[in-house]
Design an enzyme around this catalytic site. Structure first.
Site, PDB file in Angstrom:
ATOM      1  N   SER A  16     -10.116   5.524  -4.769  1.00 27.86           N
ATOM      2  CA  SER A  16     -11.068   6.627  -4.913  1.00 27.86           C
ATOM      3  C   SER A  16     -10.602   7.695  -5.904  1.00 27.86           C
ATOM      4  CB  SER A  16     -11.319   7.255  -3.537  1.00 27.86           C
ATOM      5  OG  SER A  16     -10.103   7.708  -2.961  1.00 27.86           O
ATOM      6  N   LYS A  23       1.528   9.831   5.785  1.00 30.18           N
ATOM      7  CA  LYS A  23       1.559   8.416   6.170  1.00 30.18           C
ATOM      8  C   LYS A  23       2.824   7.725   5.664  1.00 30.18           C
ATOM      9  CE  LYS A  23      -3.470   7.901   6.712  1.00 30.18           C
ATOM     10  NZ  LYS A  23      -4.613   6.990   6.524  1.00 30.18           N
ATOM     11  N   ARG A  79     -10.663   9.891   1.820  1.00 30.83           N
ATOM     12  CA  ARG A  79     -10.540  10.572   3.118  1.00 30.83           C
ATOM     13  C   ARG A  79     -11.659  11.608   3.291  1.00 30.83           C
ATOM     14  NH1 ARG A  79      -3.868  10.998   2.969  1.00 30.83           N
ATOM     15  NH2 ARG A  79      -3.546   8.727   2.933  1.00 30.83           N
ATOM     16  N   LYS A  88       0.862  -1.172   0.000  1.00 31.20           N
ATOM     17  CA  LYS A  88       0.000   0.000   0.000  1.00 31.20           C
ATOM     18  C   LYS A  88       0.904   1.229   0.000  1.00 31.20           C
ATOM     19  CE  LYS A  88      -3.631   2.382   2.486  1.00 31.20           C
ATOM     20  NZ  LYS A  88      -4.633   2.294   3.543  1.00 31.20           N
ATOM     21  N   LYS A 121      -2.058  -1.534  -3.938  1.00 30.73           N
ATOM     22  CA  LYS A 121      -2.939  -0.369  -3.897  1.00 30.73           C
ATOM     23  C   LYS A 121      -2.106   0.898  -3.983  1.00 30.73           C
ATOM     24  CE  LYS A 121      -5.992   1.857  -0.645  1.00 30.73           C
ATOM     25  NZ  LYS A 121      -6.552   1.858   0.661  1.00 30.73           N
ATOM     26  N   GLU A 165       7.244  -7.171   0.974  1.00 35.32           N
ATOM     27  CA  GLU A 165       6.066  -7.030   1.847  1.00 35.32           C
ATOM     28  C   GLU A 165       5.058  -8.150   1.571  1.00 35.32           C
ATOM     29  OE1 GLU A 165       5.248  -5.207   4.311  1.00 35.32           O
ATOM     30  OE2 GLU A 165       6.180  -3.242   4.241  1.00 35.32           O
ATOM     31  N   TYR A 220     -14.858   0.962  -7.076  1.00 37.59           N
ATOM     32  CA  TYR A 220     -16.120   1.686  -6.919  1.00 37.59           C
ATOM     33  C   TYR A 220     -16.996   1.541  -8.161  1.00 37.59           C
ATOM     34  CZ  TYR A 220     -13.424   3.387  -3.035  1.00 37.59           C
ATOM     35  OH  TYR A 220     -12.662   3.425  -1.901  1.00 37.59           O
TER      36      TYR A 220
HETATM   37  C1  PBG Z   1      -7.338   3.524   5.490  1.00 37.73           C
HETATM   38  C2  PBG Z   1      -7.670   3.275   4.075  1.00 37.73           C
HETATM   39  C3  PBG Z   1      -7.481   4.182   3.029  1.00 37.73           C
HETATM   40  C4  PBG Z   1      -8.017   3.595   1.889  1.00 37.73           C
HETATM   41  C5  PBG Z   1      -8.492   2.326   2.240  1.00 37.73           C
HETATM   42  N1  PBG Z   1      -8.251   2.133   3.615  1.00 37.73           N
HETATM   43  C6  PBG Z   1      -6.948   5.575   3.041  1.00 37.73           C
HETATM   44  C7  PBG Z   1      -5.629   5.845   3.601  1.00 37.73           C
HETATM   45  O1  PBG Z   1      -4.787   4.966   3.796  1.00 37.73           O
HETATM   46  O2  PBG Z   1      -5.401   7.010   3.893  1.00 37.73           O
HETATM   47  C8  PBG Z   1      -8.072   4.249   0.547  1.00 37.73           C
HETATM   48  C9  PBG Z   1      -9.113   3.753  -0.394  1.00 37.73           C
HETATM   49  C10 PBG Z   1      -9.381   4.651  -1.544  1.00 37.73           C
HETATM   50  O3  PBG Z   1      -8.764   5.714  -1.731  1.00 37.73           O
HETATM   51  O4  PBG Z   1     -10.268   4.284  -2.323  1.00 37.73           O
HETATM   52  N2  PBG Z   1      -6.611   2.630   6.189  1.00 37.73           N
END
Ligand code: PBG
Length: 337
Positions: free
Chosen positions: A286, A229, A217, A207, A260, A245, A325
């Site tokens: 998203s 992050k 968010r 991720k 992701k 990982e 989505y």
């Molecule tokens: C949080 C989480 C996130 C997403 C899925 N789980 C956001 C982040 O890590 O800040 C993002 C999903 C998306 O953008 O569609 N743990």
């Protein structure tokens, strides 16, 4: 003329003509290398407190947060479309947020109630749940904060309890999205200890610290309150690290590993696919949804074609499963509706 001569001189042409296998739809279907099916999709769902609420997320046009009463018919509709899995996220009221994510462990919390209600209404729908502290954290971080740092092992302990809480409510699979070290092993051990050996783990293994999570968010009001992050999510420049990982998560007991975001990381999907023995999923996030929607709204892209082409690219890169989505839209198209 000189081109024709050069081609002939290569030997293969004209006996070999690649276009013969593209002549009509039947032969194209027969030789297609990858297919999309609604059962490839995981549909993310945003749930909020209240009743009779279906509110559009402003940066995700056409995507909604639902109150639990309205989630149930929505999930049933997804199942009718052939979608077999949902991934649940909840929006937590500010007054319930704290640094330790206490509300995440509440057996009567929105997540736990949602899991129970969905499994009761639609038992065959495979329910996956997000495991991370950010929607519950007063700092908007995925872990516990101490002196401005996200502390690893204490966070893993809370996440393990959170996973058990979701399993107790009936979750089929938990999906840790936090990127703490050792959380897959910690969660696996806790699930085994509590008698949930049948509950799976889909690890967000690779991720990245990506700007493409912005609209998500907004959806959950979960943006980090300070900093970013980057001390836990991965550097977009890295691919060898993604393999490491994913392999570690596989060793620690992950049943599925995830990459992701999606489109900007197709090379990572391929690399991970070739280095693990478990199914690979990809999260079409998203911001990717928002980009495509915005271009389509401007009339700059054909939305339906762009959706199918994009989702196919994940299959081609090696993804077995796609969290997107567009799950319902794509399923409708694939079903010819
Ligand atoms: C949080 C989480 C996130 C997403 C899925 N789980 C956001 C982040 O890590 O800040 C993002 C999903 C998306 O953008 O569609 N743990």
């Amino acid at each position: 003329m000189s081109i024709r001569i050069a081609a002939t001189a290569s030997g293969a042409y004209p006996n070999v003509r690649a276009r013969r296998l593209r002549v009509n739809a039947s032969i194209r279907d027969m030789v297609t290398e990858h297919r999309l099916h609604p059962s490839n999709f995981i549909a993310p769902i945003f749930i909020i407190e209240g009743e009779q609420i279906k509110e559009e997320i402003s940066s995700m046009p056409g995507y909604f947060r639902y109150s639990l009463d309205l989630v149930l018919p929505h999930v049933a509709e997804l199942f009718d479309l052939g979608i077999r899995s949902v991934l649940l996220f909840v929006k937590v009221p500010d007054e319930l947020k704290d640094n330790e994510g206490t509300e995440a462990l509440n057996p009567e919390g929105l997540m736990q109630r949602s899991i129970r209600a969905i499994k009761e209404k639609c038992p065959e729908m495979y329910v996956m749940t997000d495991v991370a502290l950010d929607p519950y954290s007063s700092f908007g971080h995925d872990g516990i904060v101490e002196d401005g740092q996200i502390v690893n092992d204490e966070t893993v302990r809370v996440l393990s309890r959170m996973a058990v809480s979701h399993a107790s409510a009936g979750a089929d699979m938990v999906a840790p999205s936090d990127m703490m070290d050792g959380r897959i092993g910690g969660i696996r051990k806790a699930l085994e200890f509590e008698g949930f050996e049948h509950v799976g783990i889909m690890a967000y293994s690779a991720k990245y610290a990506s700007c493409y999570y912005g609209p998500f968010r907004d959806a959950l009001d979960s943006a980090p309150g300070f900093g970013d992050k980057k001390t836990y999510q991965m550097d977009p420049a890295n691919v060898r690290e993604a393999i490491r990982e994913a392999q570690l998560d596989q060793q620690e007991g992950a049943d599925i590993v995830m990459v992701k975001p999606g489109l900007p990381y197709l090379d990572v999907v391929r690399a991970v696919k070739e280095s693990v023995g478990v199914p690979v999923s990809v999260y079409h996030v998203s911001g990717e949804y928002a980009m495509l929607k915005a271009a389509a709204a401007k009339g700059w892209l054909n939305e339906e074609q762009a959706i199918i082409e994009t989702l196919m690219s994940f299959r081609r890169a090696g993804a077995d499963l796609i969290a997107t989505y567009f799950a319902a839209d794509a399923a409708r198209m694939l079903n010819g509706k």
